[in-house]
Scaffold this active site. Structure first.
Site, short mmCIF file in Angstrom:
data_model
loop_
_atom_site.label_atom_id
_atom_site.label_comp_id
_atom_site.label_asym_id
_atom_site.label_seq_id
_atom_site.Cartn_x
_atom_site.Cartn_y
_atom_site.Cartn_z
N LYS A 46 -7.45 -11.98 -4.54
CA LYS A 46 -6.39 -11.29 -4.53
C LYS A 46 -5.49 -11.04 -3.55
O LYS A 46 -6.61 -10.62 -2.21
CB LYS A 46 -6.65 -9.86 -4.88
CG LYS A 46 -5.31 -8.57 -4.53
CD LYS A 46 -5.70 -7.16 -5.31
CE LYS A 46 -6.16 -6.28 -4.77
NZ LYS A 46 -5.37 -5.89 -3.71
N ASP A 73 -0.87 -8.87 -4.33
CA ASP A 73 -0.07 -7.41 -4.72
C ASP A 73 0.30 -6.80 -3.56
O ASP A 73 -0.83 -6.40 -3.03
CB ASP A 73 -2.31 -6.76 -4.75
CG ASP A 73 -2.29 -5.58 -4.59
OD1 ASP A 73 -1.31 -5.09 -5.74
OD2 ASP A 73 -3.22 -4.91 -4.28
N LYS A 75 3.17 -5.08 -4.71
CA LYS A 75 3.09 -3.55 -5.93
C LYS A 75 5.31 -3.42 -5.24
O LYS A 75 5.54 -2.40 -4.40
CB LYS A 75 2.58 -2.58 -4.89
CG LYS A 75 0.95 -2.17 -5.37
CD LYS A 75 0.32 -0.83 -5.13
CE LYS A 75 -0.87 -1.39 -5.28
NZ LYS A 75 -1.95 -1.60 -4.86
N ASP A 78 11.66 -1.39 -5.00
CA ASP A 78 13.66 -1.40 -4.69
C ASP A 78 14.15 -1.39 -6.14
O ASP A 78 14.03 -1.41 -6.97
CB ASP A 78 13.28 -2.33 -3.95
CG ASP A 78 13.90 -2.37 -2.65
OD1 ASP A 78 15.15 -1.57 -2.95
OD2 ASP A 78 13.46 -2.49 -1.35
N ILE A 79 15.37 -1.61 -4.98
CA ILE A 79 16.74 -1.66 -6.50
C ILE A 79 16.20 -2.64 -7.46
O ILE A 79 16.12 -3.96 -6.48
CB ILE A 79 17.88 -1.60 -5.42
CG1 ILE A 79 18.36 -3.08 -4.88
CG2 ILE A 79 18.20 -0.20 -5.22
CD1 ILE A 79 19.78 -3.21 -4.09
N THR A 82 16.85 -6.22 -5.44
CA THR A 82 15.86 -6.81 -4.39
C THR A 82 14.80 -7.33 -4.64
O THR A 82 13.90 -8.18 -4.23
CB THR A 82 16.28 -5.81 -3.26
OG1 THR A 82 17.01 -5.14 -2.72
CG2 THR A 82 14.96 -5.96 -2.08
N THR A 136 -4.18 5.20 -8.63
CA THR A 136 -4.56 6.43 -8.82
C THR A 136 -5.35 7.56 -7.96
O THR A 136 -6.23 8.39 -8.22
CB THR A 136 -6.30 5.66 -8.89
OG1 THR A 136 -6.02 3.96 -8.18
CG2 THR A 136 -5.62 3.91 -10.24
N ARG A 197 -17.19 -0.90 -9.99
CA ARG A 197 -18.58 -1.24 -8.88
C ARG A 197 -19.56 -1.70 -9.97
O ARG A 197 -20.26 -1.18 -10.54
CB ARG A 197 -18.89 0.21 -8.13
CG ARG A 197 -17.80 0.48 -7.60
CD ARG A 197 -18.54 -0.50 -5.77
NE ARG A 197 -17.01 -0.01 -5.30
CZ ARG A 197 -15.60 -0.60 -4.62
NH1 ARG A 197 -15.87 -1.54 -5.69
NH2 ARG A 197 -15.39 0.05 -3.71
N GLY A 226 -13.83 -5.66 -4.66
CA GLY A 226 -13.67 -6.30 -2.96
C GLY A 226 -14.99 -5.87 -2.49
O GLY A 226 -15.70 -7.22 -2.27
N ARG A 227 -15.25 -4.76 -2.00
CA ARG A 227 -16.00 -4.22 -0.66
C ARG A 227 -17.41 -5.22 -1.30
O ARG A 227 -18.58 -5.95 -0.54
CB ARG A 227 -16.10 -3.35 -0.01
CG ARG A 227 -14.61 -3.35 0.88
CD ARG A 227 -14.78 -1.77 0.94
NE ARG A 227 -14.39 -1.39 -0.39
CZ ARG A 227 -13.56 0.27 0.35
NH1 ARG A 227 -13.78 1.48 0.59
NH2 ARG A 227 -13.13 0.72 -1.51
O1 C5P Z 1 -12.86 -2.53 -2.06
P1 C5P Z 1 -12.75 -2.37 -3.36
O2 C5P Z 1 -13.53 -2.63 -5.34
O3 C5P Z 1 -12.44 -1.09 -3.47
O4 C5P Z 1 -11.21 -3.00 -3.60
C1 C5P Z 1 -9.82 -3.06 -4.83
C2 C5P Z 1 -8.59 -3.39 -4.48
O5 C5P Z 1 -8.44 -2.78 -5.37
C3 C5P Z 1 -8.30 -2.81 -3.11
O6 C5P Z 1 -7.57 -4.39 -2.71
C4 C5P Z 1 -7.42 -2.37 -2.93
O7 C5P Z 1 -6.07 -1.95 -2.50
C5 C5P Z 1 -7.24 -1.67 -4.81
N1 C5P Z 1 -6.57 -0.94 -5.37
C6 C5P Z 1 -6.89 -0.03 -5.83
N2 C5P Z 1 -7.42 0.93 -6.59
C7 C5P Z 1 -6.03 1.16 -7.25
C8 C5P Z 1 -4.98 -0.31 -6.83
C9 C5P Z 1 -5.79 -1.39 -6.39
O8 C5P Z 1 -8.45 0.24 -5.20
N3 C5P Z 1 -5.05 1.59 -7.78
#
Ligand code: C5P
Length: 251
Positions: A46, A73, A75, A78-79, A82, A136, A197, A226-227
């Site tokens: 992503k 990603d 998101k 806009d109109i 666009t 969220t 997680r 992500g992390r």
């Molecule tokens: O590091 P982590 O696992 O929290 O990353 C989650 C990813 O999903 C990030 O890129 C974050 O911007 C994205 N995201 C999110 N919650 C959302 C929509 C997108 O954490 N509601």
């Protein structure tokens, strides 16, 4: 439940990796360095606002050229004209999935859908188009302040139904929303869930988290992680542990 192979899938018969690694880096180099260690058969990637704004479309092209399915990603909201043009540009970049805000309304969603479907008619690989419903990060009080009545879940369900009616492929949702949306919207609508997680990992700033296996069991098709991968001492081992957890199913 195993959904039909997505239209944007690179190889219809290949095993579909359910994990999308969020490359939340401030420059192209660390993102590309991690990608070089990852395998497109085991995860998708992503690219979000930070990396795209700093590194531009070149990093998206480089990841796609390396064989990865890329979820762009950004998101869009806009109109209709666009957003349709932005979606067409993303499709030309070769992304596998992109997203728009359902709050842009039906005409905007339909214009986005038409733009990505035109790509398929022109012989290109049609990206999957999904919608963000309610971020969220917004609680009921935040929604009230911007003029929305009702709890977040009610708004999420209404906007997800709108996205489906407008012909989109799915929505981004919290893992804790997945089971209700799956029950309401049926099996052929993609649910993409961040806020995942692995068992034992820190939640960080995420709230309402589920483990990867719990999220899949709740009906999520793709897990954005992500992390827990990108900041692990050994990202490949972290990914392997998540795959193992998914194979074992929820505890
Ligand atoms: O590091 P982590 O696992 O929290 O990353 C989650 C990813 O999903 C990030 O890129 C974050 O911007 C994205 N995201 C999110 N919650 C959302 C929509 C997108 O954490 N509601």
């Amino acid at each position: 439940m195993e959904p039909a192979p997505p239209v944007g899938s690179r190889a219809v018969n290949a095993p579909a990796p359910h994990i999308i690694v969020a490359l939340d880096y401030p420059a192209a180099e660390p993102a590309l360095a991690l990608a070089r260690r990852l395998d497109p058969a085991r995860c998708r990637l992503k690219v979000g606002k930070e990396l795209f704004t700093r590194a531009g479309p070149g990093v998206v092209r480089a990841l796609a050229d390396a064989g990865f399915d890329v979820f762009l990603d950004l998101k869009y909201h806009d109109i209709p004209n666009t957003v349709a043009a932005a979606c067409a540009a993303a499709a030309e970049l070769g992304v596998w999935m992109l997203n728009v805000h359902a709050l842009g309304g039906r005409r905007m969603l339909e214009a986005a859908r038409d733009a990505v479907h035109a790509r398929a008619r022109a012989g290109g690989r049609r990206p999957l188009l999904i919608a963000v419903t309610i971020l969220t990060s917004l609680a009921e009080a935040d929604l009230r302040e911007v003029g929305f009545g009702g709890p977040p879940a009610e708004n999420v369900t209404r906007l997800a139904a709108l996205a489906r009616a407008a012909g989109l492929d799915g929505v981004v949702c919290a893992p804790t929303e997945a089971a209700a949306l799956r029950a309401t919207l049926g099996g052929d609508f993609l649910l993409v869930t961040p806020g995942v997680r692995p068992a034992g990992a820190g939640a960080g700033d995420q709230r309402r988290v589920l483990t990867p296996a719990q999220a899949r069991a709740a009906g999520a098709d793709y897990l954005v992680i992500g992390r827990p991968v990108t900041q692990a001492d050994d990202p490949l081992a972290a990914l392997a542990a998540i795959e193992e957890e998914l194979a074992e199913g929820p505890a």
